[in-house]
Structure formats: structure tokens, C-alpha cells
Design a protein around this motif. Structure first.
Motif, PDB file in Angstrom:
ATOM      1  N   ALA A  76      38.903  42.593  38.795  1.00  0.00           N
ATOM      2  CA  ALA A  76      38.714  42.931  40.205  1.00  0.00           C
ATOM      3  C   ALA A  76      37.292  43.380  40.535  1.00  0.00           C
ATOM      4  CB  ALA A  76      39.746  43.980  40.619  1.00  0.00           C
ATOM      5  N   PRO A  77      36.672  44.274  39.761  1.00  0.00           N
ATOM      6  CA  PRO A  77      35.302  44.675  40.113  1.00  0.00           C
ATOM      7  C   PRO A  77      34.314  43.521  40.061  1.00  0.00           C
ATOM      8  CG  PRO A  77      36.252  46.194  38.543  1.00  0.00           C
ATOM      9  CD  PRO A  77      37.165  45.027  38.607  1.00  0.00           C
ATOM     10  N   ARG A  80      34.710  41.573  43.252  1.00  0.00           N
ATOM     11  CA  ARG A  80      34.115  42.361  44.325  1.00  0.00           C
ATOM     12  C   ARG A  80      32.591  42.218  44.317  1.00  0.00           C
ATOM     13  NH1 ARG A  80      34.647  44.736  49.253  1.00  0.00           N
ATOM     14  NH2 ARG A  80      32.446  45.084  49.483  1.00  0.00           N
ATOM     15  N   ASP A 115      43.420  40.694  48.784  1.00  0.00           N
ATOM     16  CA  ASP A 115      43.020  41.417  49.994  1.00  0.00           C
ATOM     17  C   ASP A 115      43.002  42.924  49.755  1.00  0.00           C
ATOM     18  OD1 ASP A 115      45.690  41.657  49.741  1.00  0.00           O
ATOM     19  OD2 ASP A 115      46.227  40.766  51.666  1.00  0.00           O
ATOM     20  N   GLN A 116      43.406  43.361  48.590  1.00  0.00           N
ATOM     21  CA  GLN A 116      43.216  44.768  48.231  1.00  0.00           C
ATOM     22  C   GLN A 116      41.761  45.056  47.879  1.00  0.00           C
ATOM     23  OE1 GLN A 116      45.976  47.064  46.645  1.00  0.00           O
ATOM     24  NE2 GLN A 116      47.477  46.023  47.906  1.00  0.00           N
ATOM     25  N   ILE A 117      41.005  44.008  47.591  1.00  0.00           N
ATOM     26  CA  ILE A 117      39.626  44.199  47.142  1.00  0.00           C
ATOM     27  C   ILE A 117      38.642  43.677  48.178  1.00  0.00           C
ATOM     28  CG2 ILE A 117      38.085  43.861  45.194  1.00  0.00           C
ATOM     29  CD1 ILE A 117      40.617  42.667  43.802  1.00  0.00           C
ATOM     30  N   PRO A 119      38.139  41.243  52.037  1.00  0.00           N
ATOM     31  CA  PRO A 119      38.871  40.726  53.196  1.00  0.00           C
ATOM     32  C   PRO A 119      39.107  39.219  53.071  1.00  0.00           C
ATOM     33  CG  PRO A 119      36.647  41.338  53.807  1.00  0.00           C
ATOM     34  CD  PRO A 119      36.765  41.632  52.365  1.00  0.00           C
TER      35      PRO A 119
END
Ligand code: SF4
Lengths: 164, 189
Positions: A76-77, A80, A115-117, A119
Motif C-alpha cells: 500500500a505505501p 501511494r 480507495d482506502q489509500i 481516490p
């Protein structure tokens, strides 16, 4: 608000038209959906017919991020960071149920939807989605871009409004 | 086919054997955990057994299955010269979840033991570098233990609101690995 310029409407329309048919994309391919992505890109379904041809493997030169496949918490990072590096305005497509909602993975390792990380503008469901669905998603995205309704464009307008 | 191998190990370590069984021709020895290093060395070096390959090393959690010991270590051995297989199982208790490392016998055990430590929290005595291998260092607990909550997530990064404030970096990066796959390789500062 600021000065109303004559022809701004038309200018926005032209800009939208230019943007929606010249999307450079960055595929973030992590899992089995990648196969279907290749198929959608290949000669049979040929996404380039829709002005979505160019694939770049550097986020700084792209405006469309394709999140294809399962995103684990550990990744995830990185996702992002790639999003943060892209040029504005930028659009995001979640390809397949894993990217859209986590899909059937409900466990310690998988992000329940990107979409938790970041938009997301268009979600393409399916495990994996058929190329027709992908084409449909791209056409939808083009409609949103033309209307100036993607998250990134809205935010840009907000910033401009705050300044003016 | 691997009956001979099983008999050889049984003869040498008769006092260590708890039970044996065979299913579909796969011979299995359940043994005491104490001498696993010596057993593995014998399996590798004895010419009649000659297990030169550790094809898998894993563990099972038998929580609430009515067993005395909670965990079971499983070693899958294969001989590329003799073409036979043997499976060795060791019961491991919960209070002292620790067995001797076999990295000295087969080098390939290194990452497999790290995975077992990551997922089950079984320690390996004498392992050269016992760190998490699949999960990140900030992770608390061992997810393949049956008492780990099934949908408990430990995110490394989240937006407070994924849509508002796209340009404000509200995501949190924590800890030494900060989600980088290889430590340090994402450090641009
Ligand atoms: S949605 Fe299905 S096909 Fe796509 S990455 Fe997830 S599991 Fe694989």
C-alpha cells in the motif's frame, strides 16, 4: 469569485476533449487481473481505439493509474507513493474486485479496496473483468473527464477557486 | 518405496520415534523434537537414506483439537538420487514454541523457517537471521495461528479521507520498513 472570461466554457471543453483522448497510463499490475489487462491492451480488443494507448512505466509521465490486481498491506505505501508522483490532473481506475473492494480476500494481508489509500474515479468489477468491461470503464472515465468531475479535477478547481 | 529409508531412520533413532504411519505410500515418522538436527543430518548423510533435498518445511496449528501439544512441525524430505520421500513430524508445545534450526543441514531451510516464525511464531534455535519474511516488522502477532482474529488488519498506510484533500499527505508511514519491500531501497532522503 474572479473575473468571468468569455469563452472559458469552450476552453474547458477543448481541454477535456484533449485530455480524454490522450491518456498516458501507468499499469500497477500485481496479480492475475494482469492477464486480462494484457488482453484488453492487445490487438483483439485494442484499447488504443479509445485514445488510451500509451503505456508508461514511470509515474511522472502518466495521468492514468491502472491498479490491476490484489494490493497487500505491505504494498500500500508503494502504491501511494506512485500516486503522489503522478502529474496533475491524474485519474485512477480500480481494475477487478480485488482493487475495488478486496474481493474475496478478507484477511490480515489484503487492503479492502484501494480507495482506502488513493481516490478512485472508476471501478471495474469482475474477477477478472472481461475486456469489454474494461472498455466500458474507459469510456465512462472519458465521460467523467470531459465533464471535469474526476476527483483530481474537482480538487484543482477548488484550489483555483480558493486562490481567485 | 521409501520403507527402507523409514526403517533405517527408525533403527538408528528408536528411542525418538513416537509413531509411524503411511498414507498412499507416503511414509511418515512422528518423532520427539529434541534431536531433530541429528536426525536430519543422518537422513542427509546416510547412503541408504540420502535425503539431499528439503522440499518443504512448515507447521500446523492444532488449537482446540484436543491434542496435548498445540503445534506440529512438518519436514518433507526427498532424495534426488534414490527418488524416495519421507515426512517427519514433531509435536511442539505452546509454552515453549521452539525447535532447533536445520539451516546447518539444508541451506534452503533458512527462508522456510523464517516463514514459519512469521506465520506461527515458532522460534528456531540457532537460526542465523530469524526475521519476518512475508509481513512487515510493525506487524503484531502471527496470523496463521488459529486464535488470530480472522479479519484483523494492521495497515501500514491509510488516508484519513480518501477523497478530500488529495494533496495533503495524510497517510502515515511508520517504523523501519515503512512498507518498502527491501529495507532502505526506498530511502531517498
Ligand atoms: S479480481 Fe480476481 S482476477 Fe483480479 S486480481 Fe483479484 S483474484 Fe485475480
Amino acid at each position: 469569485m474572479g473575473i468571468e472570461l468569455y469563452g472559458v466554457e469552450t476552453l474547458q471543453q477543448i481541454l477535456g476533449w484533449a485530455r480524454k483522448y490522450s491518456m498516458f497510463k501507468q499499469p500497477f499490475v500485481t496479480a492475475c487481473c494482469g492477464m486480462e489487462y494484457m488482453s484488453a491492451m492487445g490487438p483483439r480488443y485494442d484499447l488504443s481505439r479509445f485514445g488510451c494507448e500509451f503505456v508508461q512505466f514511470t509515474p511522472r509521465h502518466t495521468d492514468l493509474l491502472f491498479v490491476v490486481g490484489t494490493i497487500s498491506e505491505r504494498q500500500a505505501p508503494v502504491l501511494r507513493r506512485i500516486y503522489d508522483q503522478m502529474a496533475d490532473p491524474k485519474f485512477v481506475v480500480a481494475f477487478g474486485v480485488c482493487a475495488s473492494s478486496g474481493g474475496f480476500y478478507q484477511n490480515y494481508a489484503v487492503v479492502p479496496g484501494v480507495d482506502q489509500i488513493i481516490p478512485v474515479d472508476v471501478y471495474i468489477p469482475g474477477c477478472p473483468p472481461r475486456p469489454e468491461q474494461v472498455i466500458d470503464g474507459i469510456v465512462r472515465l472519458q465521460e467523467i473527464i470531459q465533464a471535469g468531475e474526476t476527483h483530481s479535477q474537482k480538487e484543482l478547481r477548488q484550489l483555483a477557486g480558493a486562490k481567485g | 518405496m521409501s520403507k527402507a529409508a523409514l526403517q533405517a531412520v527408525k533403527k538408528k533413532f528408536a528411542s525418538e520415534v513416537i509413531s509411524e504411519h503411511s498414507q498412499h505410500g507416503d511414509e511418515t515418522l512422528v518423532m520427539k523434537a529434541d534431536k531433530i538436527q541429528a536426525i536430519c543430518e543422518f537422513c542427509r548423510d546416510d547412503p541408504a537414506v540420502a535425503m539431499d533435498m528439503l522440499s518443504d518445511l512448515t507447521a500446523v496449528d492444532f488449537l482446540m483439537q484436543g491434542r496435548e501439544t498445540r503445534f506440529e512441525m512438518v519436514y518433507h524430505l526427498y532424495s534426488t538420487t534414490k527418488r524416495h520421500r519421507l515426512r517427519i513430524k514433531l509435536p511442539v508445545g505452546e509454552a515453549k514454541a521452539e525447535v532447533a534450526s536445520v539451516t546447518g543441514v539444508w541451506k534452503s531451510a533458512n527462508w522456510m523457517e523464517r516463514e514459519v516464525w512469521d506465520m506461527y511464531g515458532i522460534k528456531f534455535e540457532g537460526h542465523p537471521d530469524l526475521r519476518r519474511i512475508l509481513l512487515y516488522e510493525e506487524f503484531v502477532g502471527h496470523p496463521l495461528r488459529k486464535d488470530y482474529p480472522i479479519a484483523k488488519r494492521q495497515p501500514l498506510t491509510r488516508r484519513e479521507d480518501p477523497v478530500e484533500n488529495i494533496w495533503e499527505q495524510k497517510h502515515i508511514l511508520t517504523g523501519p520498513s515503512a512498507g518498502a519491500h527491501f529495507r532502505g531501497s526506498y530511502d531517498t532522503e
